[in-house]
Design an enzyme around this catalytic site. Structure first.
Site, short mmCIF file in Angstrom:
data_model
loop_
_atom_site.label_atom_id
_atom_site.label_comp_id
_atom_site.label_asym_id
_atom_site.label_seq_id
_atom_site.Cartn_x
_atom_site.Cartn_y
_atom_site.Cartn_z
N TYR A 162 78.56 21.11 -17.87
CA TYR A 162 78.90 20.93 -16.47
C TYR A 162 80.00 20.36 -15.67
O TYR A 162 80.52 20.61 -14.53
CB TYR A 162 77.33 20.25 -15.71
CG TYR A 162 76.23 21.16 -15.66
CD1 TYR A 162 75.72 21.80 -16.77
CD2 TYR A 162 75.63 21.29 -14.44
CE1 TYR A 162 74.60 22.70 -16.65
CE2 TYR A 162 74.49 22.24 -14.36
CZ TYR A 162 74.00 22.73 -15.52
OH TYR A 162 72.89 23.40 -15.32
N ASP A 210 67.57 26.14 -30.18
CA ASP A 210 66.89 27.58 -30.25
C ASP A 210 65.39 27.19 -30.90
O ASP A 210 64.47 27.99 -30.26
CB ASP A 210 67.85 28.41 -30.81
CG ASP A 210 68.11 27.84 -32.34
OD1 ASP A 210 67.93 26.69 -32.79
OD2 ASP A 210 68.81 28.62 -33.25
N ASP A 257 63.30 24.18 -17.19
CA ASP A 257 62.56 25.58 -16.79
C ASP A 257 61.58 26.01 -17.57
O ASP A 257 60.53 26.56 -16.86
CB ASP A 257 63.72 26.59 -16.24
CG ASP A 257 64.60 26.39 -14.84
OD1 ASP A 257 64.31 25.34 -14.34
OD2 ASP A 257 64.66 27.50 -14.36
N LYS A 272 72.57 21.27 -31.11
CA LYS A 272 72.89 22.55 -31.74
C LYS A 272 74.00 22.10 -32.76
O LYS A 272 74.97 22.76 -32.79
CB LYS A 272 73.41 23.40 -31.01
CG LYS A 272 73.57 24.91 -31.33
CD LYS A 272 72.36 25.73 -31.76
CE LYS A 272 72.69 27.02 -32.37
NZ LYS A 272 71.85 27.80 -33.25
N ASP A 321 68.66 21.63 -18.94
CA ASP A 321 68.33 22.35 -17.64
C ASP A 321 67.45 23.59 -18.16
O ASP A 321 66.54 23.81 -17.61
CB ASP A 321 69.80 23.04 -17.20
CG ASP A 321 69.62 23.78 -15.94
OD1 ASP A 321 68.60 23.49 -15.13
OD2 ASP A 321 70.25 24.85 -15.74
C1 IPM Z 1 68.49 21.82 -11.80
C2 IPM Z 1 69.18 22.97 -11.02
C3 IPM Z 1 70.65 22.54 -11.00
C4 IPM Z 1 71.24 22.39 -12.24
C5 IPM Z 1 71.56 23.73 -10.03
C6 IPM Z 1 70.98 23.95 -8.69
C7 IPM Z 1 72.94 23.29 -10.07
O1 IPM Z 1 69.04 24.05 -11.87
O2 IPM Z 1 68.46 20.89 -10.97
O3 IPM Z 1 67.67 21.98 -12.73
O4 IPM Z 1 71.69 23.26 -13.07
O5 IPM Z 1 71.16 21.27 -12.74
MG MG Z 2 67.72 24.00 -13.43
#
Ligand code: IPM
Ligand code: MG
Length: 361
Positions: A141, A221, A249, A189, A245
């Site tokens: 990032y 993975d 999710d 990884k 990240d």
């Molecule tokens: C998160 C989001 C952010 C990230 C985006 C919106 C830049 O996905 O906070 O997880 O990737 O960090």
């Molecule tokens: Mg995210």
């Protein structure tokens, strides 16, 4: 206690969900005799529209002067042009860096009432109680990058880590694991990536100082698979920025809906209460498709407000009061659309906030 909280409502459903969290915080202030001041500032797409910058200087200054920051969400199709000079997400990454928020705590706890709201089987989900700690200011990032220009055919991002960046987040994860169930999984990884080999080497050194912890190093993975196969066997998971990240999710689905999950971003800057000046936000995005309809789930943001009270203000009783209020609303069989279940009442954003406030009384 006198507290100054900056609110970055952001875009899409951000303003709707932060309004409910502010309502809940005001109720807590009334019940427990605190004085909370809320300072609304611009960040993200709304800031681009109003000032031309996704992170205006005034916002950074206000955040630095605050005890904590409450954030909704940023982004939306209006600002999606890849050629644009600025993007809402840039503001979010920049404020994380400005406040040096290197650790992002994402607890994933399945509320038992929601076990049937998940797409996964009940027997896989029983007992899920994870804390994922995502490194937040390093890796791909923030590493050197080349953006393909209008006629460029090459682009790259660099997953760059220093020893110190790894040390501090792994140490924070180890301290958290000591206070929980004593288990820590470090994700990398290392079979392919140089930055992951450094990660594993530094993590191994740091964790040698915690002999009581049960430590494992898991390839990312494989972790993606284990998370939906045996999620209840994990306690604290620590991962670099991009891996964290993606894994969070995925992990959010263990809790039934992304709408339920809070997060805290912490660093080394202290506030007037000598505690970390954190930033607190739900892990979901700005959900432009449902913005303005008052149907978004505010519970992730309300639970983020509870984390704010705990981590930036040391108000554990007040934080627990919010968490208990949320559980009791769910016990009553009330749901927002994202966690709707047959036979239960579906309510909108504002009613859900009102119900949490009512339980706090
Ligand atoms: C998160 C989001 C952010 C990230 C985006 C919106 C830049 O996905 O906070 O997880 O990737 O960090
Ligand atoms: Mg995210």
């Amino acid at each position: 206690m006198n507290v100054n909280i900056v609110v970055l409502a952001g875009d899409g459903i951000g303003p709707e969900v932060t309004a409910e969290a502010v309502k809940v915080l005001n109720a807590v202030a009334g019940n427990f005799g605190h004085s909370f001041t809320f300072d609304a500032q611009l960040m993200g797409g709304c800031a681009i529209d109003a000032t031309g910058s996704s992170l205006p200087d005034a916002t950074v200054a206000a955040c630095r002067a605050a005890d904590a920051v409450l954030l909704g969400a940023v982004g939306g199709p209006k600002w999606d042009n890849p050629q644009a000079a600025d993007r809402p997400e840039r503001g979010l990454l920049a404020i994380r860096k400005e406040l040096n928020l290197f650790a992002n705590l994402r607890p994933v706890k399945l509320q038992p009432q929601l076990i049937d709201a998940s797409t996964l089987k009940r027997e896989v989900l029983e007992g899920v109680d994870l804390l994922v700690i995502r490194e937040l200011t390093g890796g791909a990032y923030f590493g050197p990058r080349k953006e393909a220009g209008p006629d460029g055919d090459e682009a790259y991002d660099t997953m760059l880590y220093t020893r110190e960046e790894i040390r501090r987040v792994v140490k924070l994860a180890a301290e958290a694991a000591v206070l929980r169930r004593g288990k820590l999984a470090s994700v990398d990884k290392a079979n392919v990536l140089a930055s992951s080999r450094l990660w594993r080497r530094v993590a191994t050194e740091v964790l040698a100082e915690y002999p009581a912890l049960h430590v494992e190093h898991v390839l990312v993975d494989a972790m993606a698979m284990h998370l939906i196969r045996r999620p209840a066997t994990f306690d604290v998971i620590v991962a670099e920025n991009l891996f964290g990240d993606i894994l969070t999710d995925e992990a959010s689905m263990l809790a039934g809906s992304m709408g339920m999950l809070p997060s805290a971003s912490l660093g080394d800057q202290l506030n007037a209460h000598h505690l970390p000046r954190g930033m607190y936000e739900p892990i979901h995005g700005s959900a432009p498709d449902i913005a303005g309809k008052s149907i978004a789930n505010p519970l992730g943001t309300i639970l983020s407000a509870a984390m704010l009270l705990r981590h930036s203000l040391g108000l554990e009783t007040e934080a627990a009061a919010i968490e208990t209020a949320v559980e009791r609303v769910l016990d009553d069989g009330v749901r927002t659309g994202d966690i709707a279940q047959p036979g239960m009442e579906t309510v909108g954003t504002v009613i859900m906030g009102d119900l949490v406030v009512a339980k706090l009384r």
